[in-house]
Design a protein around this motif. Structure first.
Motif, PDB file in Angstrom:
ATOM      1  N   ARG A  92      -3.580   3.753   0.183  1.00 13.72           N
ATOM      2  CA  ARG A  92      -4.201   3.103  -0.990  1.00 13.72           C
ATOM      3  C   ARG A  92      -3.499   1.791  -1.289  1.00 13.72           C
ATOM      4  O   ARG A  92      -2.270   1.721  -1.328  1.00 13.72           O
ATOM      5  CB  ARG A  92      -4.117   4.018  -2.221  1.00 13.72           C
ATOM      6  N   LEU A  93      -4.343   0.776  -1.513  1.00 12.09           N
ATOM      7  CA  LEU A  93      -3.789  -0.524  -1.900  1.00 12.09           C
ATOM      8  C   LEU A  93      -3.148  -0.390  -3.275  1.00 12.09           C
ATOM      9  O   LEU A  93      -3.729   0.209  -4.193  1.00 12.09           O
ATOM     10  CB  LEU A  93      -4.903  -1.570  -1.973  1.00 12.09           C
ATOM     11  N   SER A 149      -8.749 -10.539  -3.898  1.00 15.85           N
ATOM     12  CA  SER A 149      -8.474  -9.130  -3.589  1.00 15.85           C
ATOM     13  C   SER A 149      -9.400  -8.644  -2.486  1.00 15.85           C
ATOM     14  O   SER A 149      -9.127  -7.630  -1.845  1.00 15.85           O
ATOM     15  CB  SER A 149      -8.705  -8.277  -4.832  1.00 15.85           C
ATOM     16  N   ARG A 184     -10.294   0.332   4.802  1.00 16.82           N
ATOM     17  CA  ARG A 184     -11.167  -0.452   3.904  1.00 16.82           C
ATOM     18  C   ARG A 184     -12.119   0.462   3.129  1.00 16.82           C
ATOM     19  O   ARG A 184     -12.375   0.247   1.949  1.00 16.82           O
ATOM     20  CB  ARG A 184     -11.936  -1.502   4.723  1.00 16.82           C
ATOM     21  N   TYR A 212      -4.604  -7.057   5.332  1.00 18.51           N
ATOM     22  CA  TYR A 212      -5.042  -5.658   5.193  1.00 18.51           C
ATOM     23  C   TYR A 212      -4.996  -4.947   6.552  1.00 18.51           C
ATOM     24  O   TYR A 212      -4.660  -3.769   6.634  1.00 18.51           O
ATOM     25  CB  TYR A 212      -6.452  -5.589   4.595  1.00 18.51           C
ATOM     26  N   TYR A 266     -12.122  -4.677  -3.026  1.00 20.22           N
ATOM     27  CA  TYR A 266     -11.297  -3.464  -2.997  1.00 20.22           C
ATOM     28  C   TYR A 266     -10.666  -3.197  -4.366  1.00 20.22           C
ATOM     29  O   TYR A 266     -10.536  -4.105  -5.191  1.00 20.22           O
ATOM     30  CB  TYR A 266     -10.183  -3.613  -1.950  1.00 20.22           C
ATOM     31  N   LYS A 267     -10.225  -1.952  -4.523  1.00 23.59           N
ATOM     32  CA  LYS A 267      -9.512  -1.584  -5.753  1.00 23.59           C
ATOM     33  C   LYS A 267      -8.051  -1.977  -5.587  1.00 23.59           C
ATOM     34  O   LYS A 267      -7.364  -1.458  -4.691  1.00 23.59           O
ATOM     35  CB  LYS A 267      -9.622  -0.075  -5.974  1.00 23.59           C
ATOM     36  N   VAL A 268      -7.598  -2.895  -6.415  1.00 23.87           N
ATOM     37  CA  VAL A 268      -6.201  -3.330  -6.349  1.00 23.87           C
ATOM     38  C   VAL A 268      -5.638  -3.265  -7.776  1.00 23.87           C
ATOM     39  O   VAL A 268      -5.928  -4.140  -8.600  1.00 23.87           O
ATOM     40  CB  VAL A 268      -6.078  -4.767  -5.796  1.00 23.87           C
ATOM     41  N   ASN A 288     -10.402   2.083   0.246  1.00 24.14           N
ATOM     42  CA  ASN A 288     -10.060   1.203  -0.883  1.00 24.14           C
ATOM     43  C   ASN A 288     -11.259   0.464  -1.472  1.00 24.14           C
ATOM     44  O   ASN A 288     -11.095  -0.305  -2.428  1.00 24.14           O
ATOM     45  CB  ASN A 288      -9.013   0.179  -0.420  1.00 24.14           C
ATOM     46  N   SER A 299     -15.184   1.502 -10.556  1.00 28.34           N
ATOM     47  CA  SER A 299     -13.793   1.039 -10.513  1.00 28.34           C
ATOM     48  C   SER A 299     -13.717  -0.389 -11.025  1.00 28.34           C
ATOM     49  O   SER A 299     -14.570  -1.223 -10.701  1.00 28.34           O
ATOM     50  CB  SER A 299     -13.250   1.136  -9.089  1.00 28.34           C
ATOM     51  N   ALA A 312       0.851  -1.193   0.000  1.00 23.69           N
ATOM     52  CA  ALA A 312       0.000   0.000   0.000  1.00 23.69           C
ATOM     53  C   ALA A 312       0.883   1.238   0.000  1.00 23.69           C
ATOM     54  O   ALA A 312       2.058   1.188   0.392  1.00 23.69           O
ATOM     55  CB  ALA A 312      -0.913   0.001   1.222  1.00 23.69           C
TER      56      ALA A 312
END
Ligand code: FES
Ligand code: FES
Length: 928
Positions: free
Chosen positions: A466-467, A497, A553, A538, A500-502, A556, A562, A461
């Motif tokens: 942010r991840l 994941s 959380r 996380y 989440y946005k990864v 992200n 997204s 991160a």
């Protein structure tokens, strides 16, 4: 519950007692279980048998007014006593009426297998104490296990029985969706008349006993089977030579690899090698050790690393390195992402086998009808069963009829064949009905489990939280045969994941064969295992950055626009942020309470709070999984709803009907349900992957809309009309004009209906490319759980104090049933986190294999978020699998919050947690 009184010395061979007010006289062995006398000899089947060992309480009856486990009471002990079963509770009106109603209104019965035992124990309590406290209910019902409900609705129902509580009225036409409608099959569950796999038996049925390997791996040789089969009462002995069709089955045809009977070598302990079929008395008296088979135990491969080692023997010649199959999803450049991350955390996690532990062991009977076979058994997947049985018998699928009984819990394991091939073969060859009821030990030994997993997870991160990247490798021990191993390896990389946005992502999975019981489907298909790793990592990332774990959380969380790790952009219906945000108030309060408690506490108790998120795609991963629903208007003005979704307790019988009723704008009372039977219902696929509300529900909405259009056409009416059905008439009011037709005067179609509509829905997905990019699911469900725990740092024990569970279900078709899924999922997740691990060869019962009991499950606050799916019926998404996923990681994060230590081998049993705490103390590490 009463201790069992001692067995009288002079036992009679004829036992006379009163059952449900009626005097009966039974000639039986004095030591025969009372449960068997009631069910098998007297045909009183409301009393269920889940273990025959005093562990589950399903068989609870009243003996002279006090609850006892009927499986532990020898028949002789009932002599001249009074027995009351659930069927007899009707004589205890009005109390029992009120209790039944309270169970129905509160949604306290799901599959219903535990319900007779619960109702008996509750009646005994309420007769002495009409207004019991929560603790008194827990004490009174403590001996009865429930695997579905999480107990909270049962407690509420018992406490409310003699109080005033809100009743839901029957909804008006067009208003069924969203109401807390009492489940339509509920009455049968609370009066003991529901028929499960073991509850019906043709009078001339033979009994089946399966001979199974006592070793993880063994070569075997039969002695004189002919001589054995010629004994009185024995009608046949069958082995792999007697399979007329293909001796190979499996739920995913390209991977099918399991024989009905092993050929020369058994690949797991519990694998069938032969079966004996005979008169029930002969089979009951049959001594397993007299069966002519000799075993040569061979060195088994039980660990995945040994299965993968160079030169390891292969379980299946075509599967190199004992790898069944693998899966992967790759997006972005994970190595670059890790290099760019300000903080990187890497950990290994491991989980064990988990037993489904439904209260109803597998059971059913088969009968041959000419050149067709009929099978009545508990199952989650009638059409899959039909295909495999046809293959095994070498007949056309149309020659196989599957009639599902009520299912006393499934959770995935009843997707695979169990008793079906054995009873089918016996009935086919001997031309007499054949019945098989698994013992608890047989069920635990031979049916599928949750996959054990070994996972290495690295996540990075940026300093602002942010991840950036996530890298997972996960191996799953799939045991001797494929079962649902391919599904697990395909589903996990899509989900690892979390919601989440990864941007940079790599997840690679394998399913590895070993000489252990096959692992298959269990609520979540591998996702609960990886969520345990991902959500703890996380937390570690958030801690390293110095950020609040919940806010990390939220920052992200996926949103409508997204891309997911497969590149899918949903556009709308992504409710995960709302789930996390709904937890904020309790998160702040609980953390403050925990901090205050820990400051004040002088002893070993520490409190902690944990959070975890979840997403889960509904239906098959990028594969077609259509449901077809048929609806017919009958001449008597009723609607026949043919839906083949098997209700395993989750409530599809009710939910699909609510959806169809509103699509038709017809009151729900007009519906007659035709469920499951492959001869009379179209294929609604399997009950798994949280697909029935979404897929079958959508098909029901489409079919309902079509039938409504047909009814309007019958009366020459247009769109916005009001439909009224009465006993023979269809009345439609359109633009102020009423048109009435006599339904009995109408011609009938080929289905015997005045009008029939059928619709098929297959979720729109796209195949994944070689990097796992694409749209694997049309709908995802989202959720987040918050767990509050108290840890005894000296003993290593954990008490879960409270769980707050927020789920985005799109539209809660029936909020009571949705809450029931959430509460039941929380209980199973709690078991996964803290107590449940199955070791093949050890503890193959419900005494040593512990599942949460009524005292283990805390209050659960369910928060329902409704961010509608543009695809689901009325916006609905699934919740069955989703509910179990975030509980275990939330509890494990709470344990860390309380103690500062992580247990990376799940479950976090007291010995493991204590060892981790001691190790941390020795290294001068965290508190606790
Ligand atoms: S069947 Fe009697 S306690 Fe389980
Ligand atoms: S409802 Fe209790 S076991 Fe299913």
């Amino acid at each position: 519950m009463l201790a069992t009184p001692p067995i009288p010395r002079n036992v009679p061979s004829t036992v006379a007692f009163t059952v449900n007010g009626k005097r009966v006289c039974v000639s039986t062995s004095p030591v025969r279980r009372l449960s068997a006398v009631l069910r098998e000899d007297l045909g009183i089947t409301g009393t269920k048998v889940g273990c025959d060992a005093g562990d589950c309480g399903a068989c609870t009856v009243l003996l002279d007014g006090d609850p006892v486990c009927a499986c532990l009471v020898p028949a002789a002990q009932a002599d001249e006593h009074e027995i009351t079963t659930i069927e007899g509770l009707a004589q205890r009106a009005p109390l029992f009426d009120k209790l039944q109603q309270s169970f129905l209104q509160h949604g306290a019965a799901q599959c219903g297998a535990c319900t007779p035992g619960m109702l008996i124990a509750a009646t005994a309590l309420l007769e002495k104490n009409e207004h019991p406290s929560e603790g008194e209910v827990m004490d009174a019902l403590g001996g009865v296990l429930c695997r579905c409900t999480g107990y909270r609705k049962i407690i509420s129902a018992v406490q409310a029985t003699c109080s005033t509580y809100a009743h839901e009225d029957s909804p008006r036409a067009g208003c069924a969706v969203g109401t807390r409608l009492v489940r339509l099959d509920g009455q049968r569950k609370v009066d003991g008349s529901e028929i499960y796999g073991a509850d019906e038996v043709p009078t001339d049925a033979l009994a089946v006993r399966v001979i199974r390997s006592p070793h993880h791996r063994a070569r075997f040789r039969f002695g004189d089977l002919g001589a054995f089969a010629s004994q009185p009462g024995i009608h046949g002995v069958f082995t792999s030579k007697d399979v007329p069709g293909e001796d190979c089955y499996g739920v995913i045809p390209p991977f099918a690899d399991q024989p009905v009977f092993a050929h020369e070598e058994a690949r797991f302990r519990g694998e069938a090698v032969a079966m004996v079929v005979g008169e029930p008395a002969a089979i009951e008296a049959f001594d397993l050790s007299s069966f002519p088979v000799s075993w040569e135990a061979l060195e088994p491969i039980t660990r995945m690393e040994d299965a993968l080692a160079p030169g390891a023997e292969l379980l299946h010649a075509s599967r190199q390195n004992n790898v069944l199959t693998g899966g992967r999803v790759i997006r972005g450049d994970v190595d670059r992402g890790m290099a760019e991350a300000d903080v990187v955390v890497e950990d290994e996690y491991e989980t064990g086998f988990v037993e489904h532990a439904y209260i109803e062991p597998e059971a059913g009977f088969a009968r041959r009808v000419g050149n067709c076979i009929e099978i009545q058994a508990c199952t989650q997947s009638p059409y899959l069963d039909r295909a495999d049985i046809a293959k095994i018998l070498g007949i056309a699928p149309e020659a196989v009829r599957i009639i599902p009984t009520a299912v006393g819990g499934g959770f995935g394991a009843k997707l695979d064949l169990s008793v079906q091939p054995f009873i089918a073969l016996a009935a086919w060859h001997l031309k007499r009905p054949a019945r098989l009821v698994y013992s608890r030990v047989e069920s635990v030994t031979s049916t599928t489990k949750r996959h054990p997993a070994k996972m290495r997870l690295r996540a990075g991160a940026s300093r602002d939280g942010r991840l950036v990247a996530l890298d997972l490798t996960a191996d799953f021990n799939t045991g001797a045969y494929s079962s649902w191993g391919p599904t697990v390896t395909a589903r996990v990389p899509v989900h690892a994941s979390g919601p989440y946005k990864v941007p940079h992502y790599r997840a690679v999975t394998r399913a590895i064969h070993t000489h252990l019981v096959p692992a298959g489907a269990f609520r979540g298909f591998g996702v609960p295992q990886t969520a345990i790793a991902q959500e703890q990592v996380y937390d570690e990332l958030a801690d390293r950055i110095g950020m609040d774990r919940l806010e990390f959380r939220i920052l992200n969380a996926l949103d409508d626009h997204s891309p997911t790790v497969t590149g899918q952009v949903m556009g709308e219906g992504v409710g995960i942020r709302a789930c996390f945000e709904a937890l904020r108030p309790r998160w702040s309060a609980a953390r403050a309470e925990a901090v205050a408690f820990n400051k004040a506490a002088g002893g070993p108790l520490r409190r902690g709070v944990g959070v975890a998120g979840m997403w889960y795609g509904c239906g098959n991963t990028s594969h077609p999984n259509p449901s077809t629903v048929r609806v017919g208007l009958k001449p008597d003005g009723r609607i026949a709803l043919h839906q083949g979704a098997v209700d395993i307790g989750q409530g599809s019988n009710t939910i699909v009907t609510q959806i169809c009723a509103d699509a038709m704008q017809v009151p729900i009372e007009r519906f007659d349900l035709v469920s499951g039977d492959t001869a009379v219902t179209p294929d609604c696929g399997k009950t798994s992957a949280s697909r029935q509300t979404f897929v079958t529900g959508k098909a029901a909405a489409m079919a309902g809309a079509k039938l409504r259009a047909a009814m309007l056409q019958l009366t020459d009416s247009s769109g916005g009309s009001e439909i009224t059905l009465s006993n023979r008439e269809l009345a439609v009011i359109s633009s102020g004009r009423e048109r009435v037709i006599d339904l009995t005067a109408q011609p009938l179609d080929e289905h015997g209906y005045v009008a029939t509509a059928e619709a098929t829905f297959d979720p729109p997905t796209s195949p994944l490319d070689e990097n796992g990019q694409g749209n694997p699911y049309a709908v995802f469900g989202f959720g987040a759980h918050l767990a509050e725990v108290a840890v005894d740092t000296e003993l290593g024990t954990v008490k879960v104090l409270r769980v707050t569970a927020a789920h985005d279900v799109g539209r809660a078709i029936n909020p009571t049933l949705v809450e029931g899924q959430i509460e039941g999922g929380v209980a199973q997740g709690l078991g996964h986190a803290l107590m449940e691990e199955f070791f093949p060869g050890k503890g193959e019962n419900l005494h040593d294999y512990l599942i949460p009991s009524i005292g283990d499950v805390p209050p659960v606050e369910s928060i329902l978020i409704e961010d509608p799916s543009p695809v689901g019926p009325f916006g609905a998404k699934g919740v069955g699998e989703q509910a179990v996923i975030p509980t275990a990681p939330a509890i494990l994060n709470a344990i860390h919050d309380a103690t500062g230590v992580r247990v990376r081998r799940v479950p976090a049993t007291p010995d493991r947690l204590r060892a981790a705490i001691l190790a941390a103390r020795e290294s001068g590490g965290p508190r606790g």
